[in-house]
Design a protein around this motif. Structure first.
Motif, short mmCIF file in Angstrom:
data_model
loop_
_atom_site.label_atom_id
_atom_site.label_comp_id
_atom_site.label_asym_id
_atom_site.label_seq_id
_atom_site.Cartn_x
_atom_site.Cartn_y
_atom_site.Cartn_z
N ARG A 11 78.25 129.09 27.95
CA ARG A 11 79.34 130.06 27.72
C ARG A 11 80.46 129.81 28.72
NH1 ARG A 11 76.39 134.55 25.17
NH2 ARG A 11 74.21 133.94 25.20
N PHE A 12 81.68 129.77 28.21
CA PHE A 12 82.84 129.56 29.05
C PHE A 12 83.95 130.51 28.62
CE2 PHE A 12 80.64 125.49 28.81
CZ PHE A 12 80.49 125.18 30.15
N GLY A 13 84.57 131.17 29.58
CA GLY A 13 85.73 132.00 29.30
C GLY A 13 86.99 131.17 29.42
N ASN A 14 88.09 131.69 28.88
CA ASN A 14 89.36 131.00 29.08
C ASN A 14 90.35 131.98 29.71
OD1 ASN A 14 90.90 132.41 27.06
ND2 ASN A 14 90.05 131.10 25.49
N PRO A 15 91.47 131.51 30.23
CA PRO A 15 92.40 132.39 30.94
C PRO A 15 92.99 133.50 30.08
CG PRO A 15 92.95 130.07 31.29
CD PRO A 15 91.87 130.11 30.27
N HIS A 16 92.90 133.37 28.77
CA HIS A 16 93.49 134.35 27.86
C HIS A 16 92.48 135.40 27.42
CE1 HIS A 16 96.89 131.66 27.85
NE2 HIS A 16 96.10 130.68 27.46
N GLY A 17 91.30 135.39 28.01
CA GLY A 17 90.29 136.39 27.69
C GLY A 17 89.34 136.00 26.58
N GLY A 18 89.55 134.85 25.98
CA GLY A 18 88.65 134.39 24.92
C GLY A 18 87.38 133.80 25.50
N GLU A 19 86.45 133.56 24.63
CA GLU A 19 85.15 133.03 25.04
C GLU A 19 84.79 131.86 24.15
OE1 GLU A 19 81.52 133.47 27.34
OE2 GLU A 19 83.17 134.89 27.37
N ARG A 20 84.22 130.83 24.73
CA ARG A 20 83.65 129.72 23.95
C ARG A 20 82.17 129.68 24.24
NH1 ARG A 20 86.70 126.25 21.11
NH2 ARG A 20 85.11 124.65 21.19
N ILE A 21 81.40 129.65 23.15
CA ILE A 21 79.95 129.58 23.26
C ILE A 21 79.52 128.28 22.60
CG2 ILE A 21 77.77 130.68 22.67
CD1 ILE A 21 79.37 133.32 22.40
N TYR A 22 78.83 127.44 23.35
CA TYR A 22 78.37 126.15 22.85
C TYR A 22 76.86 126.21 22.65
CZ TYR A 22 82.88 124.30 24.29
OH TYR A 22 84.22 124.07 24.43
N LEU A 23 76.42 125.80 21.47
CA LEU A 23 74.99 125.63 21.18
C LEU A 23 74.81 124.14 20.97
CD1 LEU A 23 72.24 126.90 20.58
CD2 LEU A 23 72.94 127.06 18.19
N ARG A 24 74.05 123.52 21.88
CA ARG A 24 73.96 122.06 21.86
C ARG A 24 72.55 121.62 22.24
NH1 ARG A 24 73.46 120.35 26.89
NH2 ARG A 24 74.18 121.63 28.60
N PRO A 25 72.21 120.40 21.83
CA PRO A 25 70.89 119.87 22.22
C PRO A 25 70.84 119.63 23.73
CG PRO A 25 71.94 118.47 20.56
CD PRO A 25 72.94 119.49 20.98
N LYS A 26 69.66 119.71 24.29
CA LYS A 26 69.49 119.36 25.70
C LYS A 26 69.71 117.86 25.84
CE LYS A 26 66.12 122.91 26.74
NZ LYS A 26 64.75 123.21 27.15
#
Length: 82
Positions: A61-76
């Motif tokens: 999970r990563f936030g951005n400066p504009h208040g949005g969120e990115r959630i990554y679902l990825r293989p190990k």
């Protein structure tokens, strides 16, 4: 608003979704299974995807400066493993 990015079988797809970014990792995996099964992820449709398909995947999970969120679902990945 969050962007859910799912990587599976060599494909990576972004999906804008109105979800609480504080969802558990298990909830993110469950939502991803339903999106893949239903065809909600363009180019990544597997109608009979197993319920546990993402059990060993990582949720980042990563936030951005504009208040949005990115959630990554990825293989190990093995990088950095000791």
């Amino acid at each position: 608003m969050a962007i859910l990015n799912v990587t599976y079988n060599g494909l990576s797809v972004d999906y804008p979704v109105e979800i609480d970014a504080r969802l558990s990792d298990a909830d993110v995996r469950r939502i991803a299974v339903e999106l893949v099964r239903s065809g909600g992820l363009r180019g990544l449709v597997i109608a009979n995807l197993q319920e546990n398909a993402f059990d060993n995947f990582v949720v980042d999970r990563f936030g951005n400066p504009h208040g949005g969120e990115r959630i990554y679902l990825r293989p190990k990945v093995p990088f950095g493993a000791g």
